[in-house]
Design a protein around this motif. Sequence first.
Motif, PDB file in Angstrom:
ATOM      1  N   GLN A  32     -17.030  59.339  68.260  1.00  0.00           N
ATOM      2  CA  GLN A  32     -17.470  59.607  66.889  1.00  0.00           C
ATOM      3  C   GLN A  32     -17.786  61.088  66.696  1.00  0.00           C
ATOM      4  OE1 GLN A  32     -18.125  57.391  64.005  1.00  0.00           O
ATOM      5  NE2 GLN A  32     -16.542  56.320  65.129  1.00  0.00           N
ATOM      6  N   ARG A  34     -17.163  65.049  65.398  1.00  0.00           N
ATOM      7  CA  ARG A  34     -16.930  65.599  64.069  1.00  0.00           C
ATOM      8  C   ARG A  34     -15.447  65.561  63.781  1.00  0.00           C
ATOM      9  NH1 ARG A  34     -19.923  71.103  63.755  1.00  0.00           N
ATOM     10  NH2 ARG A  34     -18.178  71.623  65.101  1.00  0.00           N
ATOM     11  N   GLY A  35     -15.057  65.050  62.650  1.00  0.00           N
ATOM     12  CA  GLY A  35     -13.633  64.997  62.306  1.00  0.00           C
ATOM     13  C   GLY A  35     -12.944  63.813  62.924  1.00  0.00           C
ATOM     14  N   TRP A  36     -13.647  62.704  63.121  1.00  0.00           N
ATOM     15  CA  TRP A  36     -13.029  61.572  63.798  1.00  0.00           C
ATOM     16  C   TRP A  36     -11.956  60.914  62.951  1.00  0.00           C
ATOM     17  CZ3 TRP A  36     -13.285  56.687  61.768  1.00  0.00           C
ATOM     18  CH2 TRP A  36     -14.229  56.503  60.737  1.00  0.00           C
TER      19      TRP A  36
ATOM     20  N   ASP B 150     -19.652  76.156  66.789  1.00  0.00           N
ATOM     21  CA  ASP B 150     -18.515  75.243  66.872  1.00  0.00           C
ATOM     22  C   ASP B 150     -17.877  75.341  68.257  1.00  0.00           C
ATOM     23  OD1 ASP B 150     -15.412  74.944  64.949  1.00  0.00           O
ATOM     24  OD2 ASP B 150     -16.436  73.587  66.338  1.00  0.00           O
TER      25      ASP B 150
END
Lengths: 185, 554
Positions: A32, A34-36, B150
């Motif tokens: 899960q 980020r951006g899944w 990030d």
Amino acid sequence: MGKIEWAMWANEQALAAGLILLTGGIVGVAGQFRGWEFASYAIAAGFFVCLLEYPRSKRAKGTSVERTGQYCFTVCVKAFGPVTRNYYVRAFLHAALCVPGGFMLATVLGCVCLGIASLIYLAAAVRGEHWEPILPRKDTRKPVAESIKSPPQNPPPRPPPEIRRKQAKDVEGAAYDNPIAVTDD
Amino acid sequence: MAVSVRSWLANEAGKHFVLMLWLAANIWLFLDTYLLYSTGQQYHYLYQMLGLGLCISRASASVLNLNCSLVLLPMCRSLLTFIRGSHTMSTRRMRRLLNKSKSFHVACGVAICIFSAVHVSAHLMNVVNFSASFSEDFPALNLARYKGEDPKLIIFTTIPGVSGVLLVLILLLMFISSSQCIRVFNYEIFWYTHNLFIIFYIILMVHMVGGALKYQTNTEAHPPGCLRSSQSLQEPQADDLDQKQRCNEDAHFLPHYPQTWLWVSGPLCLYCVERLYRYIRSSHPVTIVTVIRHPCDVVELRMLKKNFRARPGQYILLNCPGVSSFENHPFTLTACPTENKETFGIHLRIVGDWTEHFAHLLLSQPRAALEILPVVHQRRYPTLYVDGPFGSPSEEVFNYDVSLCIAGGIGVTPFACVLDALIERWKSFRLQRLYFVWVCRELQSFYWFAELLCALHEKLWKENRPDYLNVKLYVTQDSLQSMSELRYRPLAARLQVGRPRWKLLFDEIGKSNKDKRVGVFCCGPKGISRTLHRLCNSVRSSGATFEFNKESFS
């Protein structure tokens, strides 16, 4: 450089890229991250690429080795006709499919591999290769000669008794011409 | 078929032992490094930040170091040929292990791929943790520039990250193009992508520059986990704790020096020296002396080269710039240079486009005027470069008391060289008996070496050793045929139509050679070699032990 078949290499690369995309997608969805959503797309795209690339093409010259159980995939891919035969289509399809994979870390490797495969397919298409299905050959056995089916009804012709007696004593003198033609089949 | 323990030990024990040794080394290295990072005092704070990912990534890195150094060694072919040839340095068992060098290379390669996957996943976890658990207490430890950076940015702006991405790409390219299909059908793709290994190694050696992972240098002065005196304690046991965990100074951190070059530079230098040696050795073109055409698309080529020494069973790599500048094709020698004759020869079968073009260049000579010239008419043969010779399993035929050589079609070439050597000096070898089985599809193929076989048979008959050589020829096409020439009568008498029955053959050989070690040498299609391998390992009532050796192609 000899007759290199780029399509074979592109096929192996694309199949591996599909698997990597699939794995990356599964990892992305499971964690899960980020951006899944991109990961879930990658699962679908990877699966589709694997199905498309599993059946190997027949080689232009020489023996072709097919992958285990590829016959049903061959039939499915063959059904799409010129769309799957042409390698230009495959090159652009893979190039388009790989782009969304580049937005998420887990799928970026699959994206790059698929991009490389797309480039190799482009090279194959430029050289005029195309996809041929490997279908099982219907072995046409040599037509069996008629004489084998029906065994001879009569024994071979024997010479008259005088000559048979002569045969026992004088082999060379007993040579005779067979009245009925004997064919060597 | 039940497995005989003695035969199994003779055939399989050596390579399984080496495999176990290698696995043990890998497991030990992995566990040792894992424990170092999870329990070592100098990594305490780093472990707190990164967790399990740190240990797994470092452990897989040390396994990768080992395998990247080992993977090059089996490919130093000239070195292996030298080891094979020097009987003082190696026993027969060791030389038989050398036959498996390519399998070992593949095993190390697969290990590199698997552990790279583990290493990459663990480092991805590390990068996420570097970003999420950005440490305010120990800013020197951080790789990220700020909390929540990030992870993709961290990867693509650090040397380890970028080099890691490139390494993975090259490794994937190399791995995917080394599949069986591509090696067999498009060898050039495999060869050129595999030669990217040099870029791989160069990037590998700079992979750790930049020091992403740091260790603590002053663990005595600052025991990890100690509390600074400025921090207030919850419990009122400050006095006790002060003595155990007094921090004299702040923690200092230093990055590791790159260590990969220690592991990798030795084998890499060795391999580069070997390639250079092979290049220099093959830089002089050979002189083509004769070209003979044989039935069934086979061309015999006799060549001359200064200082060329070869043993029976070895093979060479041919490069003909007139056909293709970069392709090297292996061919087994069918005649080695001796004191009496200096030429060496190969038999090549015209199968693919390279051999077709090459044979065309050799055979189509411009037809000169038919008058006999007083000067030898110079034939314009193409320039040819020869690399080698390289060792092969068939060199061991002479080192057994009894050998069984089984050839399929053009696979007879290593054994033809063996027979050639026997004709000159069969008494000087340890070999007491040779069983020669040759299976061909067409009768015409036997004419390639019919002269040689009959000559050897006659010589042994004259020297009163008719039982030395036992020839069995099989032709598998259905039509009834036989060799009609008078001078090939010994072969015609030993020719059978149909496939050989291996079990009966093995039983016969086993009974005639009880309690002996019989060397079985197979050079032919995979089906035959698999059957023979199984038969060599199976139980036999006769008591001979069969040691299986096979020639492998590509």
